[in-house]
Design a protein around this motif. Structure first.
Motif, short mmCIF file in Angstrom:
data_model
loop_
_atom_site.label_atom_id
_atom_site.label_comp_id
_atom_site.label_asym_id
_atom_site.label_seq_id
_atom_site.Cartn_x
_atom_site.Cartn_y
_atom_site.Cartn_z
N LEU A 1 0.83 -1.21 0.00
CA LEU A 1 0.00 0.00 0.00
C LEU A 1 0.87 1.25 0.00
N ASP A 2 2.00 1.19 0.69
CA ASP A 2 2.93 2.33 0.63
C ASP A 2 3.44 2.53 -0.79
N GLU A 3 3.78 1.42 -1.45
CA GLU A 3 4.37 1.50 -2.79
C GLU A 3 3.37 2.01 -3.81
N MET A 4 2.14 1.56 -3.71
CA MET A 4 1.13 1.94 -4.70
C MET A 4 0.28 3.13 -4.25
N ASP A 5 0.68 3.75 -3.13
CA ASP A 5 -0.05 4.91 -2.61
C ASP A 5 -1.53 4.58 -2.44
N GLY A 6 -1.77 3.42 -1.84
CA GLY A 6 -3.15 2.95 -1.70
C GLY A 6 -3.87 3.49 -0.49
N TRP A 7 -3.16 4.19 0.41
CA TRP A 7 -3.81 4.67 1.63
C TRP A 7 -4.87 5.73 1.34
N VAL A 8 -4.81 6.36 0.19
CA VAL A 8 -5.82 7.37 -0.14
C VAL A 8 -7.16 6.73 -0.46
N ASN A 9 -7.17 5.44 -0.77
CA ASN A 9 -8.43 4.73 -1.06
C ASN A 9 -8.95 4.10 0.23
N ASP A 10 -9.52 4.93 1.08
CA ASP A 10 -9.90 4.45 2.40
C ASP A 10 -10.97 3.37 2.36
N LYS A 11 -11.90 3.45 1.43
CA LYS A 11 -12.95 2.43 1.35
C LYS A 11 -12.38 1.06 1.01
N HIS A 12 -11.45 1.03 0.05
CA HIS A 12 -10.84 -0.25 -0.30
C HIS A 12 -9.98 -0.78 0.85
N CYS A 13 -9.29 0.12 1.54
CA CYS A 13 -8.46 -0.31 2.67
C CYS A 13 -9.34 -0.89 3.79
N CYS A 14 -10.47 -0.25 4.05
CA CYS A 14 -11.37 -0.77 5.08
C CYS A 14 -11.95 -2.12 4.66
N TRP A 15 -12.28 -2.26 3.38
CA TRP A 15 -12.76 -3.55 2.89
C TRP A 15 -11.68 -4.61 3.09
N LEU A 16 -10.44 -4.27 2.77
CA LEU A 16 -9.34 -5.22 2.91
C LEU A 16 -9.17 -5.63 4.36
N ALA A 17 -9.23 -4.68 5.30
CA ALA A 17 -9.08 -5.01 6.71
C ALA A 17 -10.19 -5.92 7.19
N ARG A 18 -11.42 -5.63 6.77
CA ARG A 18 -12.56 -6.43 7.21
C ARG A 18 -12.48 -7.85 6.66
N LYS A 19 -12.15 -7.98 5.38
CA LYS A 19 -12.10 -9.31 4.78
C LYS A 19 -10.88 -10.10 5.24
N THR A 20 -9.78 -9.41 5.51
CA THR A 20 -8.63 -10.12 6.06
C THR A 20 -8.98 -10.74 7.40
#
Length: 804
Positions: free
Chosen positions: A301-320
């Protein structure tokens, strides 16, 4: 033509190829002669000692053919496809000895992908070879053989790059990604991933990248639709079996490119392949492996600057959390909080911090049960983070998110005293901040930071209790009713919901140390505490013996309706913790309304040069031992708390002070608190409130003071008596209150003595206490002072009858 000195395995291998003149017409299958291939695999399976030589020979051919293919030689390309087919056949037919073939096989796949990465037909054939090896290998060479490990990781990187291809042509991009994900799935299903703990994180870091890239490119609605299908049908479309059978019984997938003219794959199919890969990885990971997955996710997520996509990150945390094995789910929130703690000193809030806080909250608020969750460690870290961010800036945008994270811990209850323990931790921080905080000379905003810290802790405390008291905190959210309801059943099955309903309520002894915040010097703190205290009184404080419920109608319990004489004795003598708490509440309320300047003149303690955050988090004086530091800190806190209480009671014990006008918010807060006490705790509330009301009435009639202040105090008295009349169903007292509203100073307000007479004449009141009119009047009219209330005076104990 066979040469006399040509080895048998080479002759058999050569026979599998068509004549050079027929290579161009070997398409579209580009397959070796089936008869000769059978002879070769039969020879190899019966002579395992020749497998390494056969592998070397095929590797040599593939290196040469791949080099020529890269230069545009179409004959070499056809020969390369046939060589790869032969190599796959050897791997599948000699599966029990595939380790002997592994170095040459992986090296052949690596050189093929390096030479012709854009030829999808060649790449798909190489992927079939690779998945054949991943299906049957035991993975012991990974990590043990350095050269082989380097080749293997290079192959993984090639397939990962294919799985996140960015080709401009959509159809080619989707086909390339599907081939890459087929190989990625093979690696995820392989023993090569799990055999070596050190190599696990390296492999996962490579394999997770295309998964996250694809999922973050897919909209959340599509992901949610696909998730249900992936969860309901866990069988991979690429691989038939995974580690459920012995290697000799497994079937390796054959990967083919789409036939020209067919409708190309959609991006939805690519997203489904990524989801299946993620599910496979998470569902087989152990605790340490899940930690590696979390760290690799952070790195990607650091490499792809994914932290700005909070909805996808929350989905990832929930499904993990959901897809991890039941006993290891606690790893996810633990790693998220630790990652958040690493950023606590950042001068400005970043998308990383806000997204991490949202991920923590979404995991805690989900209905997914997480056993082995160390809630005490988590709340300790989150409280330290809240105090640290408040010390950096009292208006830090991250503070509300941290409050939500702390509150969300109330959604997961796994032992009966858990909420009480978490509440005690928050109250301990509050107490430390209240009595030990001083102004930091290096920080001009230290007083504002102190106020923000206390208010943040109060909001966290209230939110924690609210979440714990939600009757169905496992209720499904959003549109995923089917999945959420199954999780709710799982939670109920595991006893989580049952514990939530049978948990220990936060005792008054734990709450007692917070009451001095009623007289805190900051109006914002007083407002916040009033809301928190009202919720504690109405929604959390134990209420045993107060009410009885008949046919859905709640009324005050009577002695003849099951009230225990021992309980009423404890109530009358103020021996139980709840009565002591209510006495203290009325004592602080009296001080606040009669001498509001005490709050604003109440200075913070200034006895040591430590910073507020150090004291609140317990990191001061690192050279002293933890036990001595804890003992001295505890003694110091108690002493300073007693000193604060002494200053308040001493200031109100003098009779030469006049009543000054306080804040409108304070009068409203005190009125709401006293009314909440009467509505929620009628028996003990009556015993604590009436003596205070009589003294308050005498105080405003005796002392000179601000006219507006007197009017507001009379309104507080009126509101409290009205609540008493309504709670005890006393119509005479209700009529008295209805004609005694106060708008001007000249109006007398409620006649408290008459109100007491009407109250002791009420059958419902006498029925609850079991006392005569005279003795009940004596109990309610006992001498009262803030000091006696705060120190719980016991002069009346010996006058009471003993119930049997």
């Amino acid at each position: 033509m066979h040469h006399l000195f040509t080895p048998s395995h080479v002759q058999l291998l050569n026979a599998c190829y068509p004549p050079a003149s027929a290579l161009l017409t070997a398409g579209p299958e580009y397959a070796p002669s089936s008869h000769e291939q059978s002879r070769l695999t039969y020879y190899a399976s019966n002579h395992p000692g020749k497998l390494a030589k056969l592998g070397s020979e095929v590797e040599k051919r593939i290196r040469s053919e791949a080099k020529k293919t890269r230069a545009g030689n179409i004959r070499a390309r056809a020969s390369l496809l046939i060589s790869l087919a032969i190599l796959r056949s050897l791997a599948t037919e000699c599966r029990s000895d595939v380790t002997l073939l592994a170095p040459s096989l992986v090296a052949s796949v690596n050189v093929t992908l390096s030479s012709v990465p854009s030829d999808l037909e060649v790449v798909s054939r190489a992927a079939s070879v690779f998945t054949a090896w991943t299906t049957y290998t035991n993975g012991r060479l990974v990590g043990a053989d350095h050269g082989f490990t380097e080749e293997y990781l290079s192959v993984l990187q090639h397939f990962a790059n294919l799985a996140c291809s960015d080709n401009v042509d959509q159809e080619i991009r989707n086909r390339t990604r599907l081939i890459g994900f087929a190989a990625v799935a093979g690696a995820l299903h392989s023993e090569a991933l799990y055999n070596n703990a050190r190599q696990f994180r390296t492999q996962v870091s490579v394999l997770l990248h295309p998964i996250l890239v694809t999922l973050f490119q897919t909209d959340i609605a599509t992901i949610d639709d696909l998730t249900l299908a992936v969860k309901d049908n866990t069988a991979s479309p690429q691989l038939g079996d995974f580690r459920t059978r012995p290697a000799v019984e497994r079937r390796a997938a054959s990967i083919h490119i789409h036939i020209d003219g067919d409708l190309g794959p959609s991006f939805k199919e690519v997203s489904e392949a990524a989801l299946r890969s993620l599910f496979s990885l998470l569902s087989h990971a152990s605790g340490p492996q899940l930690g590696n997955i979390m760290q690799s996710s952070f790195d990607n997520l650091d490499e792809m600057d994914g932290w700005v996509n909070d909805k996808h990150c929350c989905w990832l945390a929930r499904k993990t959390t959901e897809w991890a094995q039941y006993q290891y789910r606690y790893v996810v929130p633990t790693w998220l909080v630790e990652k958040l703690m690493e950023t606590q000193d950042a001068p400005a809030v970043t998308p990383l911090q806000t997204t991490l806080a949202s991920m923590v909250a979404i995991v805690f608020q989900s209905p997914i049960p997480m056993i082995n969750l160390s809630s005490s460690d988590l709340i300790s870290n989150l409280l330290a983070l809240l105090l640290r961010r408040a010390s950096i800036s009292p208006n830090d945008p991250l503070l509300p998110s941290i409050v939500v994270c702390i509150s969300s811990l109330g959604c997961h209850i796994y032992y009966s005293d858990q909420i009480q323990d978490l509440t005690a931790e928050v109250i301990n921080r509050l107490t430390v901040l209240e009595v030990q905080t001083i102004l930091d000379s290096d920080n001009p905003n230290s007083q504002e930071s102190r106020s923000a810290s206390i208010r943040g802790l109060l909001r966290s405390l209230c939110g924690l209790l609210q979440k714990a008291n939600e009757p169905l905190h496992h209720r499904p959210t959003g549109g995923h009713t089917k999945r959420a309801s199954s999780l709710s059943r799982e939670s109920t099955k595991d006893g989580v919901l049952e514990l939530a309903t049978r948990r220990t309520r936060v005792s008054p002894e734990v709450w007692q140390d917070t009451l001095s915040l009623i007289c805190n010097g900051d109006i914002r703190v007083r407002n916040e505490y009033a809301r928190t205290l009202i919720y504690y009184i109405t929604g959390e404080m134990p209420k045993h013996g107060e009410y009885t419920e008949v046919d859905g109608i709640k009324k005050v319990k009577q002695l003849n309706e099951g009230m225990q004489p021992a309980n009423i004795n404890r109530f009358l003598t103020s021996e139980d913790a709840g009565s002591k708490l209510l006495d203290a509440i009325h004592g602080y309320a009296f001080i606040q309304v009669t001498n509001p300047r005490l709050a604003s003149d109440n200075p913070p303690y200034s006895g040591s040069p430590e910073s507020p955050v150090d004291r609140a988090t317990g990191f001061n004086n690192p050279r002293s031992s933890p036990s001595r530091r804890s003992q001295s800190s505890s003694k110091g806190i108690r002493a300073r708390k007693a000193s604060l209480l002494g200053r308040l009671t001493q200031a109100t014990s003098t009779h030469d002070t006049s009543i000054s006008l306080g804040s409108e918010d304070d009068y409203r807060n005190i009125s709401n608190i006293l009314v909440a006490v009467q509505e929620s705790l009628p028996i003990r509330g009556l015993l604590s409130a009436v003596p205070m009301l009589l003294q308050l009435d005498a105080e405003i009639n005796r002392s000179a003071g601000d006219g507006d202040a007197v009017v507001r105090i009379k309104n507080i008295v009126h509101d409290t008596w009205s609540a008493i009349a309504k709670t005890w169903d006393c119509p005479e007292l209700t009529r008295l209150c209805s004609v005694a509203s106060v708008d001007r100073l000249e109006q007398p307000g409620v006649d408290c003595r008459q109100a007491v007479d009407l109250l002791v004449s009420s059958p419902s009141v006498r029925g609850s206490f079991g006392l005569s009119k005279d003795l009940l009047r004596e109990r309610l009219s006992r001498p009262w002072s803030p000091k006696s209330a705060l120190y719980n005076c016991k002069w009346f104990y010996s006058r009471l009858p003993v119930f049997h």
